[in-house]
Every structure is written in C-alpha cells, then in structure tokens.
Design a protein around this motif. Structure first.
Motif, PDB file in Angstrom:
ATOM      1  N   TYR A   1       0.909  -1.142  -0.249  1.00  0.00           N
ATOM      2  CA  TYR A   1       0.112   0.125   0.000  1.00  0.00           C
ATOM      3  C   TYR A   1       0.789   1.384  -0.013  1.00  0.00           C
ATOM      4  O   TYR A   1       0.640   2.216  -0.840  1.00  0.00           O
TER       5      TYR A   1
ATOM      6  N   PHE B   1      -6.734  -6.112  -2.386  1.00  0.00           N
ATOM      7  CA  PHE B   1      -6.886  -4.819  -2.234  1.00  0.00           C
ATOM      8  C   PHE B   1      -7.949  -4.373  -3.343  1.00  0.00           C
ATOM      9  O   PHE B   1      -8.617  -3.379  -3.311  1.00  0.00           O
TER      10      PHE B   1
ATOM     11  N   ILE C   1      -3.759   3.660  -6.461  1.00  0.00           N
ATOM     12  CA  ILE C   1      -4.371   3.555  -5.309  1.00  0.00           C
ATOM     13  C   ILE C   1      -5.879   4.173  -5.802  1.00  0.00           C
ATOM     14  O   ILE C   1      -5.954   5.276  -6.448  1.00  0.00           O
TER      15      ILE C   1
END
Length: 144
Positions: free
Chosen positions: A23, A64, A84
């Motif tokens: 991340y 994710f 992201i």
C-alpha cells in the motif's frame, strides 16, 4: 496505529507487514504501476533476498482490488496497471468514477483528479466496469 493501518482496517483488510509495504509503495507513486514494476520491488529473484513469494503478492493485490483499495487500469497497452483508489469514494459502483491519462511518449498512465458524476449515467443500465482513458503527451514530456 498508523494512518496506513487505519486505511486498511476501514476497508476490512488485516494490515500485515506485506500489505502495508504494498500500500505504501502504491501510495507514493504518481502514476499507475505495472505488475512487472511491482514484482521487481517485492519478489526478489533469490530465495535468500526474497521479500514475498509470488502467490502471497498476487493474493494481496487481489484483496486490495476486491475491497476497492486499488483499481486496475486498462490503458490499451495490454499491460495491467494498478493505482490507489480514492479513499473517500462511496457510490453505487463502489469505486470513484474518474478518467486516466496515458502518455504516448513516456508510457505512464495517471489518474486524473476530476470525477464523473454517477447522475450522468442512465438508471436503467447496470455498470460492471468503467475504463476511461485519454491519450496524448503528459506535461513532463511536453517540457522536454
């Protein structure tokens, strides 16, 4: 608890060391990253220097993506790229609706900040995927 751990927790993801690293890596990037680029960072060639095994790495990316933390971009290059997702995106499609920009000179793909209104989409259609890519030359390449 760190901010990154809180973000993972809010998405229902247990913050393991590898997940935190993945991340943070993606969060630092200003452009979408290919699997190959991430493999160079997280999957070392030798067992002695191994950061993560291939299966664990792919499983974490899939988690994710399933939880809406990252999104995959198809920019027409036939290479999957990941970025992201907007942390505050809450809509009926579960992700933020935005465009991407693919630079035909440097090959980088970036998320553009402007969102597309869900109200502009017809109610009687069920959207399962959105892929909006603009192509051209990015600011950095134009300056060169």
């Amino acid at each position: 608890m760190t901010n990154t751990e809180k973000i993972l927790f809010t998405k229902g993801i247990r913050p393991t060391e590898m997940r935190l690293k993945i991340y943070k890596y993606l969060k630092r990037k200003t452009y979408a990253v290919t699997l190959k680029e991430m493999q160079k960072v997280f999957i070392a060639k030798s067992e002695k220097n191994k950061t993560a095994n291939r299966t664990t790495f792919y499983r974490n990316l899939k988690t994710f993506e399933d939880k809406g933390l990252i999104h995959q971009i198809n920019d027409g290059t036939r290479v999957a790229k990941f970025a992201i997702s907007d942390e505050n995106a809450k809509g009926k499609y579960g992700t933020d609706l935005h465009m991407h920009f693919y630079c035909t000179k440097c090959g980088k793909t970036s998320c553009l900040p402007n969102k597309i209104s869900e109200e502009s989409l017809p109610n009687d259609y069920q959207v399962s995927d959105v892929n909006l890519v603009l192509k051209g030359i990015c600011e950095s390449c134009r300056k060169k």
